[in-house]
Structure formats: structure tokens, C-alpha cells
Scaffold this motif. Sequence first.
Motif, PDB file in Angstrom:
ATOM      1  N   VAL A  85       0.839  -1.200   0.000  1.00  0.00           N
ATOM      2  CA  VAL A  85       0.000   0.000   0.000  1.00  0.00           C
ATOM      3  C   VAL A  85       0.874   1.250   0.000  1.00  0.00           C
ATOM      4  N   PHE A  86       1.915   1.241   0.813  1.00  0.00           N
ATOM      5  CA  PHE A  86       2.867   2.358   0.852  1.00  0.00           C
ATOM      6  C   PHE A  86       3.453   2.599  -0.545  1.00  0.00           C
ATOM      7  N   ALA A  87       3.873   1.524  -1.212  1.00  0.00           N
ATOM      8  CA  ALA A  87       4.462   1.642  -2.544  1.00  0.00           C
ATOM      9  C   ALA A  87       3.444   2.136  -3.569  1.00  0.00           C
ATOM     10  N   VAL A  88       2.260   1.597  -3.548  1.00  0.00           N
ATOM     11  CA  VAL A  88       1.238   1.983  -4.527  1.00  0.00           C
ATOM     12  C   VAL A  88       0.861   3.454  -4.356  1.00  0.00           C
ATOM     13  N   VAL A  89       0.717   3.899  -3.124  1.00  0.00           N
ATOM     14  CA  VAL A  89       0.367   5.297  -2.878  1.00  0.00           C
ATOM     15  C   VAL A  89       1.470   6.217  -3.395  1.00  0.00           C
ATOM     16  N   TYR A  90       2.722   5.865  -3.111  1.00  0.00           N
ATOM     17  CA  TYR A  90       3.812   6.714  -3.589  1.00  0.00           C
ATOM     18  C   TYR A  90       3.882   6.705  -5.119  1.00  0.00           C
ATOM     19  N   ILE A  91       3.819   5.537  -5.716  1.00  0.00           N
ATOM     20  CA  ILE A  91       3.939   5.422  -7.173  1.00  0.00           C
ATOM     21  C   ILE A  91       2.779   6.132  -7.871  1.00  0.00           C
ATOM     22  N   ALA A  92       1.605   6.097  -7.284  1.00  0.00           N
ATOM     23  CA  ALA A  92       0.464   6.803  -7.871  1.00  0.00           C
ATOM     24  C   ALA A  92       0.674   8.312  -7.855  1.00  0.00           C
ATOM     25  N   ASP A  94       3.820   9.797  -7.761  1.00  0.00           N
ATOM     26  CA  ASP A  94       5.070  10.172  -8.428  1.00  0.00           C
ATOM     27  C   ASP A  94       5.516   9.055  -9.378  1.00  0.00           C
ATOM     28  N   PRO A  95       4.772   8.820 -10.463  1.00  0.00           N
ATOM     29  CA  PRO A  95       5.078   7.683 -11.337  1.00  0.00           C
ATOM     30  C   PRO A  95       6.410   7.787 -12.087  1.00  0.00           C
ATOM     31  N   GLU A  96       6.917   9.008 -12.304  1.00  0.00           N
ATOM     32  CA  GLU A  96       8.176   9.116 -13.058  1.00  0.00           C
ATOM     33  C   GLU A  96       9.383   8.636 -12.253  1.00  0.00           C
ATOM     34  N   ASN A  97       9.274   8.561 -10.924  1.00  0.00           N
ATOM     35  CA  ASN A  97      10.373   8.065 -10.086  1.00  0.00           C
ATOM     36  C   ASN A  97      10.082   6.681  -9.521  1.00  0.00           C
TER      37      ASN A  97
END
Length: 129
Positions: A85-92, A94-97
Amino acid sequence: MNTSLKRFIVKILTLSAAIVLVGWLAFSLFIPQYYLSVFPYALVFFLIVAIAVHTYQLKLAKKDIGKFTRSTMLVTFFKLIVYSVFAVVYIANDPENALVFVIALFFLYLVFSFVEVSEITRISKRKDT
């Protein structure tokens, strides 16, 4: 606070300090273009989750080693869900990083999991004998 928990906290804090030092050297000298401001928060997040889970597992191991054994897989599953969940929230957000973030997250997961598993294995072996 019992000795096993104190020992784990000292070990995990020392490990976190080493990760901070290596990260600072790597991102300031070699790869500054890949530094993300979320890295310190991710480290603190892993630190808090590791201490909380270890505390819970120590309490289970002290009460009933059978229940501890049965719950270990469930605890690991919930940790993976929380990290995902932590990863998905961050990637959503800031997808370019995403690639850099996932590599850092994977590194933290491996390092912290190794320490957690080695400590809990040592404790459960001591309980069995």
C-alpha cells in the motif's frame, strides 16, 4: 522492556544509521540525480513497522510458542500488504520516479526482513530448547 526487545531495537537502529550513512554517501557523491525526498520517510516507516511487529511477535512467543508459529505467516502477509500500500500510494503520486523508489523499497525490505527473521529465529530456537 525485555532484553530481547532492547537488543532488537539497538540492532535495528544501528542498521538504520548505517543505511543513512551509506545512502548519504551514495546520493551525495555518486548518484545525486536519483535521490528522492521520500527515502528518509521510507526508512522511518520500515523502522516503526519492524519494531512494532517484533514487539508483537515477542509477546506471542512468550505466551504460546504454538500460536507464535501459526501467526508468523499471517504477520508476514500483513506486513507485505502494508508495504505494498505504501508503494502503490507513492507510485500513484510520483510515477516518473517509480523505478528508483521500488529499488530502494526492495532494498529496505530485504535488509529489514533479514534482521527480523534472524532475530525471531534466534528467539524461537531458544524457546524450543
